[in-house]
Design a protein around this motif. Structure first.
Motif, PDB file in Angstrom:
ATOM      1  N   ILE A 164     -15.785  -1.552   3.605  1.00  0.00           N
ATOM      2  CA  ILE A 164     -14.562  -0.870   3.151  1.00  0.00           C
ATOM      3  C   ILE A 164     -14.615  -0.713   1.641  1.00  0.00           C
ATOM      4  N   VAL A 165     -14.927  -1.847   0.970  1.00  0.00           N
ATOM      5  CA  VAL A 165     -14.874  -1.835  -0.485  1.00  0.00           C
ATOM      6  C   VAL A 165     -15.906  -0.859  -1.029  1.00  0.00           C
ATOM      7  N   SER A 166     -17.063  -0.755  -0.345  1.00  0.00           N
ATOM      8  CA  SER A 166     -18.076   0.155  -0.866  1.00  0.00           C
ATOM      9  C   SER A 166     -17.528   1.581  -0.870  1.00  0.00           C
TER      10      SER A 166
ATOM     11  N   HIS B  80      -6.908   4.829  -4.441  1.00  0.00           N
ATOM     12  CA  HIS B  80      -7.848   3.878  -3.847  1.00  0.00           C
ATOM     13  C   HIS B  80      -7.249   2.490  -3.690  1.00  0.00           C
ATOM     14  N   ARG B  81      -6.315   2.144  -4.571  1.00  0.00           N
ATOM     15  CA  ARG B  81      -5.600   0.882  -4.324  1.00  0.00           C
ATOM     16  C   ARG B  81      -4.867   0.965  -2.998  1.00  0.00           C
TER      17      ARG B  81
ATOM     18  N   TYR C 227      -5.363  -1.473   0.476  1.00  0.00           N
ATOM     19  CA  TYR C 227      -4.340  -2.220   1.224  1.00  0.00           C
ATOM     20  C   TYR C 227      -4.329  -1.819   2.694  1.00  0.00           C
ATOM     21  N   CYS C 228      -4.397  -0.499   2.942  1.00  0.00           N
ATOM     22  CA  CYS C 228      -4.321  -0.047   4.331  1.00  0.00           C
ATOM     23  C   CYS C 228      -5.513  -0.555   5.142  1.00  0.00           C
TER      24      CYS C 228
ATOM     25  N   GLY D 245       0.826  -1.203   0.000  1.00  0.00           N
ATOM     26  CA  GLY D 245       0.000   0.000   0.000  1.00  0.00           C
ATOM     27  C   GLY D 245       0.853   1.242   0.000  1.00  0.00           C
ATOM     28  N   SER D 246       1.951   1.206   0.767  1.00  0.00           N
ATOM     29  CA  SER D 246       2.829   2.372   0.847  1.00  0.00           C
ATOM     30  C   SER D 246       3.449   2.679  -0.513  1.00  0.00           C
TER      31      SER D 246
END
Length: 1486
Positions: free
Chosen positions: A1147-1149, A373-374, A378-379, A319-320
């Protein structure tokens, strides 16, 4: 050379083109370089992650064939170049290199297509990007080749022309094929799972745009989602994977720390030994120990943080990496803006340049959206995993911590670790990357600003730097306030928890007001802290909105005044503004991230210290195969040596608090063993003194994880005398039992606990006073059928703690305990003949005649006792169970469907009703609400004004009238900006005040209603659910709602002002607004409907985690004794996974929404730029800059606007839930003014029941049927009857905890149904069945209203035989009682209840099974106290030990809710009815 050629051929013509050399080199190599760079990393990744292979599909074949064709096409070019060489046409080297490189790359791509198939990759991102780049780079040559051909009327290089178009067509085909998905790999769990998460099988495009979520969004929009619609967890996110991952790292840390400590100890002890002189040699180890204990101040603790990082770091780093990319791309747009403004200034520039700039802006913004958003995905997933792991770790730990450790933190605190602290980690992980990303963004922004404005930037930077400590101070203060508020909140919840647990007692004593005051004082402190926090919040909001403005102001002012020649034109001003806007986010996030890190570090310490608690030594009790149990465990016992031969029955007797229960605990390995050893042979079953009942069906409680075997089960029910009870229960043995066994009587609970032990069929039975809570005849039945020498357990080793003397002759050995040591031990006859303390004890009770009579009847000649008079048509043989009965029973139970006592918590569905919003506005105050909106409007107006002024100012530059009015320009700009800041502060402050007022009102209504709610509500509602209203929902109303409303109002006004600005500068933009707004609202409705329902499901599935946890903590000794920990851990994991199942789509929403909404924002940027290009003739650069820079910051606001409106809907649900519980039906008023009884009422104490019937709740059968009786003042009435005959119900009726269904009760001529409840209840006294103590001082427990003097309190203690105990305590009356009175023994608690009764001293006293947990001596004391102190009072006693009521005036025998017999004890015995048979069972009559 290339560059100038590029410039000439492209920028200054209307038909731009790129030179061949550039096309062949840079454009062709770009995709190749990308693929070769990514290849090694990707290969490594694929080698690590194998998902099983995919069967060769038609699509896969096509991909492969196209790849090979591409290779052939590229190398055709190469061979053609060689061919030309032989013909004598020499081409430049690029014509050799490019086809060679391209061909190699195509081979590599073909290899990857196959390798991915073997590794189970269904859709490849790496290849998609490669084909996409290839197509992108081929578009330029595609166009230029056509342009050249049309110029020269025929194609010169026919072969290369043809191969190129072949190449182009194939690459496009590959790109199109790459968009589709392969079938899932063979044997993957996607195939077996009923409802798999589509993410695992989603394609690359679907993954980056979160398209795979759309299905659920649509489903959620059509109808409210339910738990069955949720996808199963991805296996890698489940507790099964996550918890062990963390625990493995944590164990490594612990062992490392242990090694370190041991090492240190050795290093300290040995040098100390070596350097002491001879003679002092003895003392050196001790000295070293002293040294050690001094230096222990900083022990090396195992670091929980390190364990977390090792377990979850790697995934988080991906994610970072995305974040780095996103940060860099952010800065492209301001550069494009600069080019756009300069484009509008110049006159002769071709239009296509402006359009391409507009599209470039759109494209970079879109790319940035996808990457951001990717990163968030991850976060958030990391955060979710951390929470799962922490909850799992805490649960597993709670099952094994020692009692000492358990005492150091209450159940509530540990549940808090699970809920609050785990949540904090989850919140932190989402923003953790800001720690390094914020400084990076700041550095980049400053670099570009310096290029733009030169050294004047430093003035702006100075302002920022000055704001940092300001923000930091605010953050620190807020943090301190939060800690303080947490303490108040914890205290309030703890108190509420106790109030709700002891609500029955509060009602019986009429103590509600005292406790209400206690809650409200804590609440007031909490609100005061909130108010302070709100002041700070208003300041920080001001800093956050005004910071960019102040920075811009100082920078521009300095820039203009430093040098005459510095001209502020549109380019400089608006590019700087957009850079300042980028700066605003990191500058603000930094202090927030730091403060939330501080919070998390507090949580980290709490969790770490909990996980480092001592654990019970699993080897404290040796389970070896010898029948002897020798133990010398020192606790608050002295040395004890006991040996229980296998298969014998040992009774343990002694006074209250002499360590009988502790002995049992020691045998279970629950005590800390100081020395000696304990060994137990075989498996153990344990019946605790206070039965622990799970919230499950009655059958599950008895089976406790063992398989169901009908014959054995029926046997067990009979032996425990539960068969008759099953007929009374609404659903037979499938009746659901409430938390803590609320809908069973004390005796039933104890018998269920016994049944569980019996069913478990183990070798050793530890029975901690199981017979105290049941009636005498039931006790006899159980002893005979179960425990005694002829019971089902004969031949097993059993240790029975008991107070019942009548059973002692039948046991093998008796052990007498006095103050923690064994005073004597031996068989009954031996002890009698020894003439010690025991014999003395027995003689006092002159029961020898009973015993002899018992011996005479003999044990064998007891053919078939009548079990009891309820089930008198069932004969029970001593062993085995009659088959006839068992078929009968089956038929009987068919009609009973499983009856739920506890209604499932309803999750509201559908949209939140407007009424709820109105409720909240009403709570805030309607006028105040309007005023707040007005303030927000003013603040937006000020902000737009300042920016329009700036754009006017920049236009001065093009009209060359700069110097004259600089001061005026700067002054007005400053004034507008500062006005905005002040307005922001005022508005956010008024808003906060309104919110706090609303929170206060809502909490008060809830509290008042809950204290006025009838008892039946608490019997059918789990306490956790009510507590949830007081903790979670009130917390949302206190803290989350105000923040949400603040953000929502802010973003709405920002979005409005953006649109106003863009329309005013380019009116044609109005055309685009309608379709964009339509899409926006469309997406928003889909999202809100789905996410709201997901949130609700999540919060409903959250409470079972905590209620199961607190249930486990209270019953952990039982769970351990039966060896069921792994099963319970599994249950907990399932509950957590169920919760995460609804959290993950949530989260995904958010990501799904983000991508779509930001796309709309990017469209706004695109159109603002496009219209600026089309209307460039009549627009000045200042307006272009203004409208585009506004458009650039709108995405953020749009996104937050939907989020906040959805959050508002989700959070306003809290208002709905609190309101729902503030409006439940209340009981009768506490005081009825015109019906107040005289203060000295009741004088006589006459009680009359007249045709009285009562039922527990609407729709249930009557518990008491048409009772009519008359009791004169001062009479002593004993009430007896089998469990469930309605004895306790009768007492509840006197207190009107149950309201009459028919008939009435009068006390001294006053109809009790007409007066206020407090007037009634404060005039009666009860000593309830279960002694309930509240945490607080002993004094508070006796006299919460402070009505009595200390002398009176001491006197009451003296009469209740507690004086010695209390005066030995250092704190005397201020002795702190633990939660539920845990630090007193059950007997002592009962005596405290007696003391309460003595203090109140009313004319009517009710004793409800009060003597259950007390040994005979204490019992005698109590009885004599009651006889002397309550001589002239009317006393009702529900008795189990008949000898206590043999001298009462009259005895009332209840059977199935009706009066069976009512007369003096002697008359009843001579009538030879029910009472006689009970007395005979108890051995009180021949």
């Amino acid at each position: 050379f290339v560059i100038s050629a590029v410039a000439n051929q492209t920028l200054h013509t209307d038909r731009p083109d790129l030179p061949d050399c550039f096309q062949l080199s840079v454009l062709s190599w770009l995709p190749c370089i990308y693929l070769w760079v990514v290849f090694p990393i990707y290969l490594f990744y694929l080698k690590r992650n194998n998902r099983g292979y995919i069967m060769m599909s038609i699509m896969n074949r096509f991909k492969t064939v196209f790849g090979l064709l591409l290779w052939i096409v590229c190398w055709t070019d190469l061979f053609y170049t060689f061919h030309e060489l032989r013909q004598g046409h020499t081409q430049p080297p690029i014509y050799f290199v490019t086809p060679l490189v391209l061909g190699m790359t195509m081979l590599l791509a073909t290899f990857l297509i196959q390798f991915e198939r073997l590794r189970g990759v269904q859709s490849s991102g790496v290849l998609f990007i490669f084909w996409f780049l290839s197509v992108l780079c081929s578009i330029v040559p595609f166009r230029s080749k056509i342009l050249q051909a049309s110029k020269e009327s025929e194609v010169t290089d026919k072969l290369r022309f043809t191969t190129f178009y072949f190449y182009f067509a194939l690459v496009v085909c590959e790109l199109v094929l790459c968009c589709f998905n392969e079938k899932p790999p063979l044997f993957s769990n996607v195939v077996t799972d009923p409802n798999p998460c589509p993410e695992t099988t989603a394609g690359f495009l679907s993954t980056i745009t979160f398209w795979w979520f759309t299905r659920m969004a649509i489903k959620g929009y059509r109808m409210p989602l339910e738990a069955k619609d949720l996808w199963s967890m991805n296996p890698r996110d489940s507790s099964k994977v996550m918890v062990p991952k963390l625990l493995k790292e944590w164990e490594k840390e612990q062992s490392k720390a242990k090694r370190y400590v041991d090492q240190k100890r050795l290093n300290r002890i040995y040098p100390a030994r070596l350097c002491t002189p001879k003679g002092g040699g003895e003392s050196s180890p001790e000295e070293a120990e002293v040294l050690l204990s001094n230096q222990k101040a900083a022990p090396h603790q195992p670091s929980f943080l390190r364990a977390l990082i090792k377990a979850f770091g790697p995934y988080f780093l991906i994610g970072s990496a995305y974040k780095v990319l996103q940060d860099v791309i952010t800065f492209v747009n301001p550069q494009l803006l600069r080019m756009l403004i300069s484009f509008t200034k110049q006159k002769g520039v071709p239009d296509w340049w402006g359009y391409s700039l507009a599209f470039l802006m759109f494209f970079t913004a879109f790319l940035q959206t996808l990457i951001l958003h990717r990163h968030f995905q991850y976060c958030f997933v990391t955060g979710m995993n951390v929470r799962t792991a922490i909850i799992g770790a805490i649960y597993r730990k709670a099952l094994v911590i020692t009692n000492a450790a358990k005492r150091s933190s209450t159940v509530g605190e540990v549940v808090n670790l699970m809920s609050v602290d785990a949540q904090r980690f989850m919140d932190l992980t989402t923003f953790l990357n800001m720690l390094w990303s914020a400084p990076l963004q700041i550095v980049l922004a400053l670099y570009f600003l310096w290029q733009n404005l030169g050294p004047s930037v430093l003035a702006g930077v100075a302002v920022m730097v000055m704001l940092i400590p300001f923000n930091a101070v605010i953050a620190m203060k807020t943090r301190a306030y939060q800690v303080e508020q947490m303490q108040y909140k914890d205290a309030r919840i703890k108190l509420m928890n106790e109030i709700l647990n002891g609500i029955k007692v509060l009602k019986l004593y009429a103590w509600e007001n005292s406790f209400k005051e206690k809650v409200l004082t804590i609440r007031q402190k909490e609100l005061n802290v909130l108010r302070k926090t709100a002041y700070l919040g208003a300041l920080s909001t001001m800093a956050w909105t005004s910071a960019p403005f102040l920075v811009a102001l100082t920078t521009f002012a300095v820039y203009v005044t430093v040098d005459e020649n510095n001209v502020l034109d549109a380019e400089k001003a608006f590019v700087s503004l957009s850079l300042f806007n980028i700066l605003r986010f990191p500058l603000n996030m930094l202090p927030q991230v730091i403060s939330s890190m501080v919070q998390a570090s507090v949580s980290l310490k709490r969790i770490q210290s909990f996980l480092s608690h001592d654990e019970l030594d699993p080897h404290a009790v040796e389970r070896k195969n010898t029948g002897t149990g020798r133990m010398s465990a020192a606790y608050h016992f002295c040395f004890i040596n006991v040996m229980v031969p296998q298969g014998s029955l040992l009774a343990v007797v002694g006074h209250v608090g002499c360590g009988k229960s502790s002995l049992i605990s020691a045998l279970l390995g629950e005590m800390e063993k100081l020395e000696g050893d304990v060994s137990v042979r075989g498996s153990v079953a344990y019946v605790p003194q206070q039965a622990w009942i799970q919230n499950a069906t009655l059958r599950d409680n008895i089976l406790f994880g063992k398989p169901y075997n009908e014959q054995k089960y029926t046997c067990v029910l009979e032996a425990c005398a539960l068969t008759p009870d099953l007929e009374v229960l609404p659903g037979g043995d499938m009746t659901e039992i409430g938390e803590k066994g609320i809908n069973l009587s004390g005796g039933q609970r104890q018998r269920v606990s016994l049944a569980r032990a019996l069913y478990s069929d183990t070798d050793v039975y530890l029975l901690d006073d199981p017979l105290s809570a049941v009636d005498a005849h039931v006790a006899k039945h159980i002893f005979d059928n179960l425990i005694g020498p002829e019971g089902l357990l004969k031949g097993k080793t059993r240790i029975l703690v008991t107070h019942g003397i009548s059973f002692l002759p039948q046991v093998d050995n008796i052990m007498v305990m006095v103050e923690g040591r064994v005073s004597e031990m031996g068989s009954y006859q031996e002890l009698l003949s020894q003439n010690g303390a025991f014999a003395e004890f027995l003689r006092n009770y002159s029961l020898e005649d009973i015993i002899e009579e018992d011996e005479a009847t003999g044990r064998e000649t007891f053919p078939l006792t009548l079990v009891s008079y309820i089930s008198h048509h069932f004969y029970v043989r001593r062993h085995g169970c009659s088959q006839r009965k068992h078929s009968e029973q089956q038929e009987k139970h068919k009609p009973h469907e499983k009856q739920k006592l506890i209604q499932a918590e309803t999750a509201e569905t559908g949209r939140v009703k407007a009424k709820v919003y109105l409720e909240y506005i009403k709570a805030v105050g309607p006028l105040l609400s309007v005023f707040i909106c007005f303030l927000y409007g003013c603040q937006s107006a000020a902000s737009i004004g300042a920016n329009i002024w700036l754009s006017q100012w920049t236009n001065d530059a093009s009209n060359n009238q700069t110097q004259e009015n600089v001061h005026m320009r700067v002054g007005v700009y400053a004034a507008l900006g500062i006005a905005q800041g002040i307005l922001v502060m005022i508005s956010s402050f008024t808003l906060a005040m309104g919110n706090i007022g609303a929170a206060k009102k809502l909490h008060n209504n809830l509290l008042v209603n809950k204290l006025h709610t009838p008892q039946s509500f608490f019997d059918t509602t789990p306490i956790g659910r009510i507590i949830n209203r007081f903790s979670k929902d009130i917390y949302i109303i206190d803290e989350a709602l105000p923040a949400t409303v603040l953000m929502l109002l802010g973003t709405v006004f920002v979005s409005l002002s953006t649109i106003i600005v863009i329309i005013s500068s380019t009116p044609i933009f109005a055309v685009v607004i309608a379709p964009l707004a339509f899409i926006y609202i469309f997406v928003q409705r889909f999202y809100v409907a789905t996410s709201r329902q997901l949130k609700r499901l999540e919060s409903v599935s959250r409470s079972p985690i905590y209620s199961h946890f607190s249930e486990t903590v209270t019953g952990c000794s039982v769970i351990r004794a039966y060896g069921r920990h792994s099963a319970f851990i599994l249950m907990s994991d399932m509950k957590v996974d169920d919760n995460q199942k609804s959290y993950y789509p949530g989260i995904v929403s958010n990501r799904w929404l983000g991508v779509r909404i930001e796309f709309i924002g990017n469209c706004i940027v695109l159109f603002a730029a496009l219209f600026a290009v089309t209307g460039k003739e009549n627009l000045n650069p200042g307006l272009v800059g203004l409208s585009v820079s506004y458009a650039l910051q709108v995405t953020m606001s749009l996104n937050w606007m939907v989020r906040m409106s959805s959050d508002l809907e989700n959070n306003i649900v809290a208002v709905e839930r609190v309101k729902e519980y503030s409006e439940t039906k209340t009981e009768a008023p506490w005081e009825v003014e015109d019906k107040k009884p005289p203060p000295e009422w009741p004088m006589e104490g006459n009680v009359e029941f007249h045709d009285y019937s009562v039922r527990y709740r609407e729709g249930l059968d009557l518990v008491l049927k048409r009772l009519t009786l008359n009791v004169k003042g001062g009479e002593k009435i004993g009430i007896v009857g089998r469990t469930g005959a309605g004895k306790s119900s009768m007492t509840l009726c006197l207190f009107r905890l149950l309201e009459a269904a028919a008939g009435e009760i009068t006390v001294d001529e006053v109809k009790i149904a007409e007066i206020g409840l407090h007037d009634l209840r404060s005039k009666l006294t009860i000593i309830p069945q279960e002694p309930v103590l509240f945490s607080g001082t002993l004094r508070m427990n006796l006299d919460p209203f402070e009505r009595y003097s200390d002398e009176e309190v001491w006197k009451a203690l003296e009469h209740s035989h507690l004086q010695k105990f209390v005066s030995n305590q250092p704190a005397k009356l201020e002795l702190e009682c633990a939660e539920g009175g845990e630090n007193l023994s059950v007997g002592q608690r009962q005596l405290v209840c007696l003391a309460r009764a003595l203090l109140r001293k009313t004319r009517i006293l009710i004793l409800d099974e009060a003597t259950a947990a007390i040994d005979l001596e204490t019992d005698d004391l109590i009885q004599s106290t009651i006889r002397t102190q309550f001589e002239d009072c009317t006393v009702f006693t529900i008795a189990h030990r008949l000898n206590t009521i043999m001298d009462y005036t009259r005895v009332l025998v209840l059977d199935k809710g009706q009066i069976a017999e009512f007369d003096t004890p002697t008359n009843l015995i001579s009538q030879r009815g029910i009472f006689y048979s009970m007395a005979k069972d108890a051995g009180l009559t021949q």
